[in-house]
Scaffold this motif. Structure first.
Motif, PDB file in Angstrom:
ATOM      1  N   ILE A  16      -8.163 -13.885 -15.995  1.00  0.00           N
ATOM      2  CA  ILE A  16      -7.116 -12.891 -16.247  1.00  0.00           C
ATOM      3  C   ILE A  16      -7.391 -11.619 -15.458  1.00  0.00           C
ATOM      4  N   ALA A  17      -8.635 -11.177 -15.423  1.00  0.00           N
ATOM      5  CA  ALA A  17      -8.979  -9.961 -14.685  1.00  0.00           C
ATOM      6  C   ALA A  17      -8.719 -10.137 -13.195  1.00  0.00           C
ATOM      7  N   ILE A  18      -9.076 -11.277 -12.646  1.00  0.00           N
ATOM      8  CA  ILE A  18      -8.849 -11.539 -11.220  1.00  0.00           C
ATOM      9  C   ILE A  18      -7.359 -11.572 -10.913  1.00  0.00           C
ATOM     10  N   LEU A  19      -6.577 -12.231 -11.760  1.00  0.00           N
ATOM     11  CA  LEU A  19      -5.134 -12.293 -11.540  1.00  0.00           C
ATOM     12  C   LEU A  19      -4.493 -10.915 -11.607  1.00  0.00           C
ATOM     13  N   ARG A  20      -4.951 -10.077 -12.524  1.00  0.00           N
ATOM     14  CA  ARG A  20      -4.383  -8.722 -12.624  1.00  0.00           C
ATOM     15  C   ARG A  20      -4.690  -7.900 -11.380  1.00  0.00           C
ATOM     16  N   VAL A  21      -5.856  -8.082 -10.802  1.00  0.00           N
ATOM     17  CA  VAL A  21      -6.201  -7.358  -9.577  1.00  0.00           C
ATOM     18  C   VAL A  21      -5.341  -7.841  -8.417  1.00  0.00           C
ATOM     19  N   PHE A  22      -5.188  -9.152  -8.286  1.00  0.00           N
ATOM     20  CA  PHE A  22      -4.429  -9.704  -7.168  1.00  0.00           C
ATOM     21  C   PHE A  22      -2.932  -9.435  -7.273  1.00  0.00           C
ATOM     22  N   MET A  23      -2.407  -9.225  -8.462  1.00  0.00           N
ATOM     23  CA  MET A  23      -0.973  -9.001  -8.638  1.00  0.00           C
ATOM     24  C   MET A  23      -0.572  -7.533  -8.459  1.00  0.00           C
ATOM     25  N   ARG A  24      -1.525  -6.656  -8.220  1.00  0.00           N
ATOM     26  CA  ARG A  24      -1.195  -5.244  -8.024  1.00  0.00           C
ATOM     27  C   ARG A  24      -0.428  -5.059  -6.722  1.00  0.00           C
ATOM     28  N   ASP A  25       0.531  -4.122  -6.719  1.00  0.00           N
ATOM     29  CA  ASP A  25       1.331  -3.860  -5.532  1.00  0.00           C
ATOM     30  C   ASP A  25       0.510  -3.222  -4.419  1.00  0.00           C
ATOM     31  N   ASP A  26      -0.450  -2.400  -4.763  1.00  0.00           N
ATOM     32  CA  ASP A  26      -1.219  -1.691  -3.748  1.00  0.00           C
ATOM     33  C   ASP A  26      -2.445  -2.473  -3.279  1.00  0.00           C
ATOM     34  N   PHE A  27      -2.580  -3.715  -3.691  1.00  0.00           N
ATOM     35  CA  PHE A  27      -3.743  -4.512  -3.308  1.00  0.00           C
ATOM     36  C   PHE A  27      -3.747  -4.816  -1.813  1.00  0.00           C
ATOM     37  N   ASP A  28      -2.589  -5.177  -1.271  1.00  0.00           N
ATOM     38  CA  ASP A  28      -2.502  -5.559   0.136  1.00  0.00           C
ATOM     39  C   ASP A  28      -1.682  -4.525   0.903  1.00  0.00           C
ATOM     40  N   CYS A  29      -2.055  -3.286   0.788  1.00  0.00           N
ATOM     41  CA  CYS A  29      -1.306  -2.207   1.406  1.00  0.00           C
ATOM     42  C   CYS A  29      -2.223  -1.470   2.385  1.00  0.00           C
ATOM     43  N   GLU A  30      -1.805  -1.454   3.650  1.00  0.00           N
ATOM     44  CA  GLU A  30      -2.584  -0.746   4.657  1.00  0.00           C
ATOM     45  C   GLU A  30      -1.710   0.321   5.298  1.00  0.00           C
ATOM     46  N   ASP A  31      -2.281   1.494   5.540  1.00  0.00           N
ATOM     47  CA  ASP A  31      -1.568   2.577   6.195  1.00  0.00           C
ATOM     48  C   ASP A  31      -1.737   2.456   7.708  1.00  0.00           C
ATOM     49  N   ARG A  32      -0.730   2.936   8.419  1.00  0.00           N
ATOM     50  CA  ARG A  32      -0.840   2.962   9.875  1.00  0.00           C
ATOM     51  C   ARG A  32      -1.881   4.001  10.269  1.00  0.00           C
ATOM     52  N   PRO A  33      -2.596   3.782  11.358  1.00  0.00           N
ATOM     53  CA  PRO A  33      -3.549   4.795  11.814  1.00  0.00           C
ATOM     54  C   PRO A  33      -2.813   6.086  12.168  1.00  0.00           C
ATOM     55  N   GLY A  34      -3.299   7.196  11.680  1.00  0.00           N
ATOM     56  CA  GLY A  34      -2.695   8.490  11.956  1.00  0.00           C
ATOM     57  C   GLY A  34      -1.493   8.814  11.096  1.00  0.00           C
ATOM     58  N   ALA A  35      -1.163   7.968  10.138  1.00  0.00           N
ATOM     59  CA  ALA A  35      -0.006   8.210   9.278  1.00  0.00           C
ATOM     60  C   ALA A  35      -0.343   9.305   8.272  1.00  0.00           C
ATOM     61  N   GLU A  36       0.632  10.143   8.040  1.00  0.00           N
ATOM     62  CA  GLU A  36       0.456  11.200   7.048  1.00  0.00           C
ATOM     63  C   GLU A  36       0.516  10.594   5.644  1.00  0.00           C
ATOM     64  N   PRO A  37      -0.374  11.001   4.761  1.00  0.00           N
ATOM     65  CA  PRO A  37      -0.287  10.489   3.390  1.00  0.00           C
ATOM     66  C   PRO A  37       0.945  11.072   2.690  1.00  0.00           C
ATOM     67  N   GLU A  38       1.585  10.259   1.861  1.00  0.00           N
ATOM     68  CA  GLU A  38       2.759  10.710   1.138  1.00  0.00           C
ATOM     69  C   GLU A  38       2.337  11.641   0.012  1.00  0.00           C
ATOM     70  N   GLU A  39       3.330  12.358  -0.514  1.00  0.00           N
ATOM     71  CA  GLU A  39       3.061  13.207  -1.670  1.00  0.00           C
ATOM     72  C   GLU A  39       2.563  12.330  -2.807  1.00  0.00           C
TER      73      GLU A  39
END
Length: 60
Positions: A16-39
């Protein structure tokens, strides 16, 4: 003798713990190099605390 209930329970909780980690929206999220962080949006907990406090911002 091995207690099969305890063994099954611990493995189920790990699964259950592993599934909850993998189902997060921000798990597979990468920012572009030099991208400004959002508010930064307040977390759900901070937003809930602000609503309960009558809309007053928390000084943290």
């Amino acid at each position: 003798m091995i207690d099969y209930l305890a063994l099954a329970l611990t493995h189920a909780l790990i699964l259950i713990a592993i599934l909850r980690v993998f189902m997060r929206d921000d798990f597979d999220c990468e920012d572009r190099p030099g991208a400004e962080p959002e508010e930064a949006k307040p977390s759900r907990r901070e937003a809930r605390r602000a609503r309960r406090a009558g809309g007053k911002a928390r000084n943290a």
